[in-house]
Scaffold this motif. Structure first.
Motif, mmCIF file in Angstrom:
data_model
loop_
_atom_site.group_PDB
_atom_site.id
_atom_site.type_symbol
_atom_site.label_atom_id
_atom_site.label_comp_id
_atom_site.label_asym_id
_atom_site.label_seq_id
_atom_site.Cartn_x
_atom_site.Cartn_y
_atom_site.Cartn_z
ATOM 1 N N SER A 17 0.832 -1.208 0.000
ATOM 2 C CA SER A 17 0.000 0.000 0.000
ATOM 3 C C SER A 17 0.866 1.258 0.000
ATOM 4 N N THR A 18 1.996 1.221 0.686
ATOM 5 C CA THR A 18 2.908 2.366 0.660
ATOM 6 C C THR A 18 3.436 2.581 -0.753
ATOM 7 N N GLN A 19 3.753 1.483 -1.444
ATOM 8 C CA GLN A 19 4.211 1.586 -2.826
ATOM 9 C C GLN A 19 3.135 2.206 -3.712
ATOM 10 N N ARG A 20 1.879 1.790 -3.528
ATOM 11 C CA ARG A 20 0.784 2.365 -4.324
ATOM 12 C C ARG A 20 0.679 3.868 -4.081
ATOM 13 N N HIS A 21 0.835 4.280 -2.832
ATOM 14 C CA HIS A 21 0.752 5.711 -2.529
ATOM 15 C C HIS A 21 1.946 6.467 -3.115
ATOM 16 N N ARG A 74 8.921 7.102 -6.106
ATOM 17 C CA ARG A 74 9.835 6.139 -6.697
ATOM 18 C C ARG A 74 9.279 4.734 -6.699
ATOM 19 N N ALA A 75 9.802 3.947 -7.584
ATOM 20 C CA ALA A 75 9.529 2.517 -7.571
ATOM 21 C C ALA A 75 10.415 1.917 -6.502
ATOM 22 N N ALA A 76 9.926 0.924 -5.847
ATOM 23 C CA ALA A 76 10.711 0.319 -4.776
ATOM 24 C C ALA A 76 10.769 -1.179 -4.977
ATOM 25 N N VAL A 77 11.305 -1.846 -3.991
ATOM 26 C CA VAL A 77 11.392 -3.287 -3.994
ATOM 27 C C VAL A 77 9.977 -3.831 -3.901
ATOM 28 N N PRO A 78 9.573 -4.740 -4.773
ATOM 29 C CA PRO A 78 8.212 -5.258 -4.722
ATOM 30 C C PRO A 78 7.888 -5.871 -3.365
ATOM 31 N N ALA A 79 6.658 -5.652 -2.916
ATOM 32 C CA ALA A 79 6.214 -6.203 -1.644
ATOM 33 C C ALA A 79 6.373 -7.710 -1.665
ATOM 34 N N GLY A 80 6.873 -8.232 -0.585
ATOM 35 C CA GLY A 80 7.022 -9.666 -0.459
ATOM 36 C C GLY A 80 8.274 -10.228 -1.094
#
Length: 173
Positions: free
Chosen positions: A142-146, A153-159
């Motif tokens: 959810s933080t990545q979506r926000h 920025r794009a980050a490390v995919p969740a999980g």
């Protein structure tokens, strides 16, 4: 909804930012001790999770322009924290790889905190730990979506799993 449960949910959500601020401060302290910037430390984390990658991929994961990422890679290489070499699959591309010694140095800095976290988690049964892990992955997503929605920025995919066990203390930001 049950008012006791609602109160607990509110208390947990209100408590998280305090921990997040301290984690950011701890990461800054680790970066400073290693003589690198916070972005450099994030790059080492990305490399520890994903292995070698191109400077462009690293730029997307760390949230830098390609020019800034190129300068960051140069700093990491000059400091002996990473190497840069031609991609064996496509010699036109360059791959950046974290130096094992750099990951070990980062790991040593995080190990005392990781030990404390393992101790804190030790009181939870397997079901509780699975629930916490699910929460962490959902919170990351959810933080990545926000971030994405805010042009972040794009980050490390969740999980995504890091190289080696998470508790090994690989670079984390």
């Amino acid at each position: 909804m049950d008012p006791i449960r609602e109160d607990l949910l509110d208390r947990v959500v209100r408590a998280l930012p305090g921990w997040q601020v301290l984690v950011v401060q701890f990461n800054d302290t680790v970066a400073s001790a290693l003589g690198v910037s916070a972005s450099d430390l994030q790059a080492l984390f990305v490399l520890s999770r994903h292995g070698s990658c191109t400077p462009g991929t690293l730029a997307r994961h760390v949230g830098l322009s390609t020019g800034a990422a190129s300068r960051m890679v140069e700093r990491l290489v000059e400091a002996g924290l990473a190497t840069r070499a031609a991609d064996p699959a496509d010699r036109r591309r360059v791959l950046v790889t974290a130096a094992p010694e750099a990951l070990d140095a980062v790991s040593r800095r995080y190990q005392p905190l990781n030990d404390d976290l393992r101790e804190h988690l030790g009181g939870f049964d397997e079901e509780g730990l699975r629930a916490m892990l699910a929460f962490v992955h959902a919170a990351e997503a959810s933080t990545q979506r926000h971030l994405d929605g805010a042009g972040g920025r794009a980050a490390v995919p969740a999980g995504a799993q890091p190289d080696g066990p998470r508790g090994a203390g690989r670079a984390r930001t």
